[in-house]
Scaffold this motif. Structure first.
Motif, PDB file in Angstrom:
ATOM      1  N   ARG A   1       0.872  -1.169   0.000  1.00 39.28           N
ATOM      2  CA  ARG A   1       0.000   0.000   0.000  1.00 39.28           C
ATOM      3  C   ARG A   1       0.907   1.217   0.000  1.00 39.28           C
ATOM      4  O   ARG A   1       1.752   1.355   0.881  1.00 39.28           O
ATOM      5  N   VAL A   2       0.753   2.072  -1.009  1.00 37.41           N
ATOM      6  CA  VAL A   2       1.602   3.257  -1.144  1.00 37.41           C
ATOM      7  C   VAL A   2       0.752   4.485  -1.438  1.00 37.41           C
ATOM      8  O   VAL A   2      -0.381   4.384  -1.902  1.00 37.41           O
ATOM      9  N   LYS A   3       1.349   5.646  -1.164  1.00 37.73           N
ATOM     10  CA  LYS A   3       0.814   6.926  -1.615  1.00 37.73           C
ATOM     11  C   LYS A   3       1.815   7.421  -2.649  1.00 37.73           C
ATOM     12  O   LYS A   3       3.027   7.309  -2.445  1.00 37.73           O
ATOM     13  N   TYR A   4       1.309   7.949  -3.759  1.00 40.54           N
ATOM     14  CA  TYR A   4       2.253   8.414  -4.772  1.00 40.54           C
ATOM     15  C   TYR A   4       1.687   9.564  -5.597  1.00 40.54           C
ATOM     16  O   TYR A   4       0.474   9.748  -5.687  1.00 40.54           O
ATOM     17  N   GLU A   5       2.610  10.303  -6.174  1.00 44.13           N
ATOM     18  CA  GLU A   5       2.323  11.294  -7.204  1.00 44.13           C
ATOM     19  C   GLU A   5       3.326  11.054  -8.319  1.00 44.13           C
ATOM     20  O   GLU A   5       4.493  10.746  -8.054  1.00 44.13           O
ATOM     21  N   LEU A   6       2.878  11.211  -9.558  1.00 38.62           N
ATOM     22  CA  LEU A   6       3.719  10.965 -10.725  1.00 38.62           C
ATOM     23  C   LEU A   6       3.749  12.207 -11.598  1.00 38.62           C
ATOM     24  O   LEU A   6       2.709  12.814 -11.853  1.00 38.62           O
ATOM     25  N   GLU A   7       4.954  12.559 -12.039  1.00 36.28           N
ATOM     26  CA  GLU A   7       5.107  13.684 -12.966  1.00 36.28           C
ATOM     27  C   GLU A   7       6.151  13.340 -14.011  1.00 36.28           C
ATOM     28  O   GLU A   7       6.933  12.398 -13.844  1.00 36.28           O
ATOM     29  N   ASP A   8       6.162  14.122 -15.100  1.00 38.57           N
ATOM     30  CA  ASP A   8       7.192  13.954 -16.116  1.00 38.57           C
ATOM     31  C   ASP A   8       8.327  14.939 -15.844  1.00 38.57           C
ATOM     32  O   ASP A   8       8.300  15.683 -14.860  1.00 38.57           O
ATOM     33  N   ILE A   9       9.317  14.973 -16.716  1.00 39.94           N
ATOM     34  CA  ILE A   9      10.504  15.807 -16.472  1.00 39.94           C
ATOM     35  C   ILE A   9      10.215  17.295 -16.551  1.00 39.94           C
ATOM     36  O   ILE A   9      11.018  18.098 -16.105  1.00 39.94           O
ATOM     37  N   GLU A  10       9.077  17.666 -17.112  1.00 42.27           N
ATOM     38  CA  GLU A  10       8.695  19.079 -17.182  1.00 42.27           C
ATOM     39  C   GLU A  10       7.803  19.491 -16.013  1.00 42.27           C
ATOM     40  O   GLU A  10       7.335  20.620 -15.964  1.00 42.27           O
TER      41      GLU A  10
ATOM     42  N   LYS B   1       1.916  17.031 -13.883  1.00 42.47           N
ATOM     43  CA  LYS B   1       1.338  16.003 -13.017  1.00 42.47           C
ATOM     44  C   LYS B   1       0.570  15.015 -13.885  1.00 42.47           C
ATOM     45  O   LYS B   1      -0.362  15.397 -14.598  1.00 42.47           O
ATOM     46  N   LEU B   2       0.938  13.753 -13.830  1.00 44.84           N
ATOM     47  CA  LEU B   2       0.347  12.745 -14.698  1.00 44.84           C
ATOM     48  C   LEU B   2      -0.643  11.837 -13.982  1.00 44.84           C
ATOM     49  O   LEU B   2      -1.657  11.453 -14.549  1.00 44.84           O
ATOM     50  N   GLN B   3      -0.350  11.459 -12.746  1.00 48.04           N
ATOM     51  CA  GLN B   3      -1.206  10.552 -11.976  1.00 48.04           C
ATOM     52  C   GLN B   3      -0.922  10.775 -10.501  1.00 48.04           C
ATOM     53  O   GLN B   3       0.100  11.334 -10.123  1.00 48.04           O
ATOM     54  N   ASN B   4      -1.826  10.263  -9.677  1.00 47.03           N
ATOM     55  CA  ASN B   4      -1.570  10.193  -8.239  1.00 47.03           C
ATOM     56  C   ASN B   4      -2.516   9.184  -7.626  1.00 47.03           C
ATOM     57  O   ASN B   4      -3.436   8.704  -8.284  1.00 47.03           O
ATOM     58  N   SER B   5      -2.277   8.855  -6.382  1.00 48.86           N
ATOM     59  CA  SER B   5      -3.113   7.883  -5.693  1.00 48.86           C
ATOM     60  C   SER B   5      -4.303   8.530  -4.995  1.00 48.86           C
ATOM     61  O   SER B   5      -5.087   7.838  -4.372  1.00 48.86           O
ATOM     62  N   TYR B   6      -4.437   9.836  -5.113  1.00 51.68           N
ATOM     63  CA  TYR B   6      -5.485  10.554  -4.395  1.00 51.68           C
ATOM     64  C   TYR B   6      -6.794  10.516  -5.172  1.00 51.68           C
ATOM     65  O   TYR B   6      -6.846  10.874  -6.335  1.00 51.68           O
ATOM     66  N   LYS B   7      -7.837  10.063  -4.503  1.00 50.63           N
ATOM     67  CA  LYS B   7      -9.143   9.941  -5.129  1.00 50.63           C
ATOM     68  C   LYS B   7     -10.102  10.950  -4.531  1.00 50.63           C
ATOM     69  O   LYS B   7      -9.881  11.476  -3.451  1.00 50.63           O
ATOM     70  N   ALA B   8     -11.181  11.180  -5.230  1.00 53.09           N
ATOM     71  CA  ALA B   8     -12.195  12.150  -4.787  1.00 53.09           C
ATOM     72  C   ALA B   8     -12.765  11.803  -3.408  1.00 53.09           C
ATOM     73  O   ALA B   8     -13.130  12.684  -2.643  1.00 53.09           O
ATOM     74  N   ASN B   9     -12.803  10.526  -3.080  1.00 53.31           N
ATOM     75  CA  ASN B   9     -13.379  10.120  -1.786  1.00 53.31           C
ATOM     76  C   ASN B   9     -12.406  10.251  -0.623  1.00 53.31           C
ATOM     77  O   ASN B   9     -12.713   9.872   0.495  1.00 53.31           O
ATOM     78  N   GLY B  10     -11.211  10.784  -0.898  1.00 49.34           N
ATOM     79  CA  GLY B  10     -10.246  11.016   0.171  1.00 49.34           C
ATOM     80  C   GLY B  10      -9.267   9.883   0.394  1.00 49.34           C
ATOM     81  O   GLY B  10      -8.280  10.049   1.085  1.00 49.34           O
ATOM     82  N   ASP B  11      -9.510   8.699  -0.188  1.00 52.27           N
ATOM     83  CA  ASP B  11      -8.593   7.586  -0.039  1.00 52.27           C
ATOM     84  C   ASP B  11      -7.356   7.860  -0.880  1.00 52.27           C
ATOM     85  O   ASP B  11      -7.445   8.114  -2.071  1.00 52.27           O
ATOM     86  N   SER B  12      -6.199   7.845  -0.277  1.00 52.24           N
ATOM     87  CA  SER B  12      -4.976   8.171  -1.016  1.00 52.24           C
ATOM     88  C   SER B  12      -4.046   6.972  -1.144  1.00 52.24           C
ATOM     89  O   SER B  12      -2.868   7.125  -1.381  1.00 52.24           O
ATOM     90  N   ILE B  13      -4.584   5.787  -1.025  1.00 54.92           N
ATOM     91  CA  ILE B  13      -3.759   4.581  -1.050  1.00 54.92           C
ATOM     92  C   ILE B  13      -3.887   3.868  -2.391  1.00 54.92           C
ATOM     93  O   ILE B  13      -4.982   3.661  -2.904  1.00 54.92           O
ATOM     94  N   TYR B  14      -2.736   3.525  -2.956  1.00 57.46           N
ATOM     95  CA  TYR B  14      -2.683   2.658  -4.133  1.00 57.46           C
ATOM     96  C   TYR B  14      -2.204   1.311  -3.629  1.00 57.46           C
ATOM     97  O   TYR B  14      -1.182   1.212  -2.947  1.00 57.46           O
TER      98      TYR B  14
END
Length: 174
Positions: A84-93, A96-109
């Motif tokens: 179970r992780v929390k993450y944010e993903l971005e490119d070199i510029e 922001k491409l993805q993250n584990s944060y959902k509208a319901n507040g759950d931030s776990i992937y």
């Protein structure tokens, strides 16, 4: 006559498609070069280069944001573990491409380690529960020359990750 007109139409369509593909290849060639230059510029005093023994051609770069001495005794996932992780993903510029944060507040992937892209898999098996890292995955250790959702081909990926827990620590059969 009908065959000739169909053949002409097919030729025009093929030439149009080829010209479109040519411009995409040019765009991705530039993007690939930018990503290769980015990897070449990584400060190895700031990031640790990690090469998994099971994938020696796939180096990744990791920077810890916590005192590793404090997490040294914590569980380290293996390839078959469910994490179970929390993450944010971005490119070199910085896009922001993805993250584990959902509208319901759950931030776990949650996933089994070996179901992720190779670089993410390698990084997770090099972390202890509680570690927070920034990991840079060269495109060869990410999606390579393929796109995935908002990720362009040849994209180096920058993940900001916290390993929250190892939910299931499965061991392969002996």
């Amino acid at each position: 006559m009908k065959k000739l007109s169909l053949l002409s139409l097919a030729s025009v369509a093929l030439m149009s498609l080829t010209s479109c593909l040519g411009s995409d290849v040019e765009t991705y060639d530039n993007w690939r070069k930018q990503n290769e230059d980015y990897i070449a510029s990584i400060d190895l005093n700031e990031y640790e280069r990690y090469i998994p023994s099971w994938a020696p051609e796939h180096a990744i770069y990791m920077k810890w944001h916590n005192d590793r001495a404090l997490t040294a005794g914590n569980l380290v996932p293996i390839s078959t573990s469910t994490v179970r992780v929390k993450y944010e993903l971005e490119d070199i510029e910085g896009n922001k491409l993805q993250n584990s944060y959902k509208a319901n507040g759950d931030s776990i992937y949650e996933s089994q380690v070996n179901t992720n892209i190779l670089g993410f898999w390698a990084a997770l098996t090099n972390m202890h529960v509680g570690d927070s890292v920034t990991m840079i995955l060269p495109y060869q250790s990410a999606y390579g020359n393929y796109s995935s959702g908002s990720v362009l081909p040849y994209s180096d990926l920058i993940y900001h990750v916290k390993l929250v827990s190892v939910k299931a620590y499965e061991r392969p059969d002996k």
